[in-house]
Design an enzyme around this catalytic site. Structure first.
Site, PDB file in Angstrom:
ATOM      1  N   HIS A  78       1.200  61.928  -8.737  1.00 17.79           N
ATOM      2  CA  HIS A  78       1.257  60.821  -9.701  1.00 17.79           C
ATOM      3  C   HIS A  78       0.456  59.629  -9.196  1.00 17.79           C
ATOM      4  O   HIS A  78       0.882  58.477  -9.325  1.00 17.79           O
ATOM      5  CB  HIS A  78       2.712  60.410  -9.951  1.00 17.79           C
ATOM      6  CG  HIS A  78       3.509  61.414 -10.744  1.00 17.79           C
ATOM      7  ND1 HIS A  78       3.434  61.502 -12.121  1.00 17.79           N
ATOM      8  CD2 HIS A  78       4.391  62.362 -10.341  1.00 17.79           C
ATOM      9  CE1 HIS A  78       4.256  62.467 -12.538  1.00 17.79           C
ATOM     10  NE2 HIS A  78       4.832  63.019 -11.470  1.00 17.79           N
ATOM     11  N   ASP A 127       8.056  63.429  -6.665  1.00 18.10           N
ATOM     12  CA  ASP A 127       8.274  64.510  -7.634  1.00 18.10           C
ATOM     13  C   ASP A 127       6.942  65.083  -8.112  1.00 18.10           C
ATOM     14  O   ASP A 127       5.901  64.437  -8.031  1.00 18.10           O
ATOM     15  CB  ASP A 127       9.075  63.991  -8.837  1.00 18.10           C
ATOM     16  CG  ASP A 127       8.336  62.912  -9.604  1.00 18.10           C
ATOM     17  OD1 ASP A 127       7.660  62.074  -8.955  1.00 18.10           O
ATOM     18  OD2 ASP A 127       8.418  62.884 -10.838  1.00 18.10           O
ATOM     19  N   GLU A 128       7.005  66.285  -8.615  1.00 16.61           N
ATOM     20  CA  GLU A 128       5.887  66.945  -9.302  1.00 16.61           C
ATOM     21  C   GLU A 128       4.574  66.866  -8.518  1.00 16.61           C
ATOM     22  O   GLU A 128       3.501  66.663  -9.083  1.00 16.61           O
ATOM     23  CB  GLU A 128       5.716  66.359 -10.704  1.00 16.61           C
ATOM     24  CG  GLU A 128       6.928  66.616 -11.584  1.00 16.61           C
ATOM     25  CD  GLU A 128       6.868  65.955 -12.943  1.00 16.61           C
ATOM     26  OE1 GLU A 128       7.357  66.552 -13.916  1.00 16.61           O
ATOM     27  OE2 GLU A 128       6.331  64.829 -13.047  1.00 16.61           O
ATOM     28  N   ALA A 129       4.665  67.046  -7.198  1.00 20.55           N
ATOM     29  CA  ALA A 129       3.467  67.031  -6.352  1.00 20.55           C
ATOM     30  C   ALA A 129       2.849  68.422  -6.319  1.00 20.55           C
ATOM     31  O   ALA A 129       2.687  69.040  -5.257  1.00 20.55           O
ATOM     32  CB  ALA A 129       3.832  66.552  -4.948  1.00 20.55           C
TER      33      ALA A 129
END
Length: 531
Positions: free
Chosen positions: A273, A336-338
């Site tokens: 992100h 998150d969401e790496a």
């Protein structure tokens, strides 16, 4: 003589008839709101005795005259004066009448840092607390015990302004009761954030989590890396102009939140992100080439370059500057969401970043993927999984909790305020499913995550992501009426959680929101009063 008596009797009957016509019976004044009708539900309620009526002679008393108590009294007076039309002078003189805000005293230590006691009788309403935050929360309870017309600012309202008799003794179940506002996907001004803060304070929320960076925008000025804000903050989802907070802007948000007894928790999401940062500085990319700014809504495609030394110089500078601006305990590092970071690199990265947070005197919070690395001692994991989350991932979080990692619970299919209410909702997303008002309320944080010790749960948070939201009206439509339910789960004892009674209490908030101009969703699950 008989005729005269008959005539006199007829005149009396006529007079009685005329008197009845001239003075028709008046409807009885509405009963004051019950002490147990507020949100969040109080820990203890003992109704009884005469109600108190706010009048032209009412004074607000602050015995002892502490600066904080006087400030809260001024806040209360400013809230009450426009609709009531009363002067409501604030005085430090002690007395047994009026509205009394008492800081300290017998029995207040047991109420903790945020608890209060409210006692109402025919002569006075007294709010007692051991700490200023409790006094402020007690004022929010007093506010809800008065009619919703209190919130109108367009001149004096008719009243009456009555408060039911009895006693409330109240303190929160959890110390962390948060709401997150994503200012990265769409930018919201300082005034818009302040408006949301005021709405959160009504329901005793005490943390404002600001999501300050993402692929679509960097929203906080960093003196050592100025292009983060000036370039990385120059756009938003859909290609709008974006924006960012100067350091003075951020200080003002922190100050205003503190005046409502909310602590700001800043988040810089990493290592994923991060496209706004990568676009601003080419050296943060492994290939040395800056990608273009991004205005879409996909996730998982960006990553800081884990092997590069400059990455950690950058992180040290950013955390140092934000920590210096933030008096609160927590600093959120995302995580998150790496998806573009290998597991090995992710673990390496988190092992290096968590000590930087500690170096600058803060406690790290990360999204629950942090538990797949090595959570530092004292670190907190924010769980955002939902019904579709795999058992192994849930167990990983539970195992970390058993080993001392604190938890903040934000299950996406319960607490994410950007999820659509149903298929017809014009705003929001639905990747975690549709989240009705009832569904958002009917879960118990203490037992939600199997295997996690109940005492590992620090509290709850209601995140509001802004991919589809760009105005205050959008924020309000998605937050209300679900936000008060999350606030109640964080504040009230588990034995008070009951949907049938809650929906009635929630319905009673409608006139207050109407008076405040809150653009709430009139869910068919709630028996709203007719407008």
């Amino acid at each position: 003589m008989r005729r005269r008596r008959l005539l006199f009797s007829l005149l009396l009957v006529a007079a009685a008839g005329l008197g009845t016509a001239a003075a028709p019976s008046q409807p009885a004044a509405a009963a004051p709101a019950p002490l147990d009708g507020i949100i969040p539900a109080p820990a203890s309620v003992r109704p009884g005795g005469d109600s108190y009526t706010l009048g032209a002679g009412t004074r607000i008393r602050v015995p002892g005259g502490s600066d904080e108590a006087r400030r809260i009294a001024g806040y209360l007076a400013g809230m009450l004066r426009p609709a009531t039309g009363y002067g409501l002078p604030v005085t430090t003189e002690d007395g047994r009448d009026g509205l009394v805000l008492r800081l300290g005293g017998t029995g207040t230590k047991s109420l903790g840092a945020e608890g209060y006691r409210l006692t109402s009788s025919g002569r006075a309403v007294t709010i007692s607390a051991g700490r200023p935050a409790g006094l402020f929360h007690g004022v929010q309870t007093l506010r809800q015990l008065l009619p919703g017309a209190l919130e109108k600012r367009a001149g004096q309202q008719p009243g009456p302004w009555r408060i039911a008799g009895g006693t409330i003794a109240d303190s929160p179940r959890y110390p962390y009761r948060g709401a997150m506002l994503d200012v990265s996907r769409h930018f919201f001004t300082v005034d818009q954030v302040k408006r949301y803060i005021d709405q959160l304070a009504m329901y005793k929320i005490n943390k404002l989590h600001l999501h300050l960076s993402d692929d679509q925008g960097w929203r906080i000025a960093i003196a050592s890396w100025p292009k983060l804000a000036t370039y990385g903050g120059s756009t938003q989802v859909g290609g709008g102009k974006g924006g960012y907070y100067t350091k003075d802007d951020y200080r003002e948000i922190v100050r205003y939140a503190a005046s409502r007894y909310l602590t700001v928790v800043p988040e810089i999401d990493m290592p994923g992100h991060t496209n706004a940062a990568l676009a601003s500085y080419a050296e943060l990319n492994c290939n040395g080439q800056a990608p273009p700014l991004y205005t879409g809504t996909n996730v998982g495609f960006s990553s800081l370059c884990v092997p590069k030394k400059v990455t950690y110089d950058f992180i040290d500078d950013v955390i140092r500057e934000i920590a210096a601006l933030t008096p609160g305990r927590y600093l959120h590092i995302g995580g998150d969401e790496a998806h573009s970071t290998s597991h090995e690199d992710y673990v390496t990265f988190m092992d290096k970043v968590q000590p930087v947070v500690a170096k600058y005197g803060k406690t790290a919070i990360g999204w629950h993927q942090l538990t797949g690395a090595h959570p530092a001692k004292g670190a907190v994991a924010q769980y955002w999984g939902y019904d579709a989350t795999g058992a192994a991932e849930r167990q990983q979080v539970a195992d970390a909790a058993q080993n001392g990692t604190g938890l903040i619970l934000s299950p996406a299919d319960r607490a994410y305020l950007d999820m659509k209410y149903d298929k017809n909702t014009p705003l929001g997303l639905h990747w975690a499913g549709y989240v009705s008002v009832q569904r958002s309320y009917e879960w118990d944080p203490g037992t939600y995550l199997n295997g996690a010790p109940e005492d590992s749960v620090l509290g709850v948070e209601a995140p509001l992501w802004s991919e589809t939201l760009s105005t205050s009206a959008h924020i309000e439509y998605m937050a209300f009426p679900r936000l008060p339910g999350i606030a109640e789960l964080g504040w009230s004892p588990a034995n008070t959680h009951d949907w049938p009674s809650y929906r009635e209490r929630l319905a009673a908030q409608g006139p207050r929101w109407d008076a405040l101009g809150i653009n709430y969703y009139r869910s068919p699950e709630v028996p709203w009063p007719a407008k």
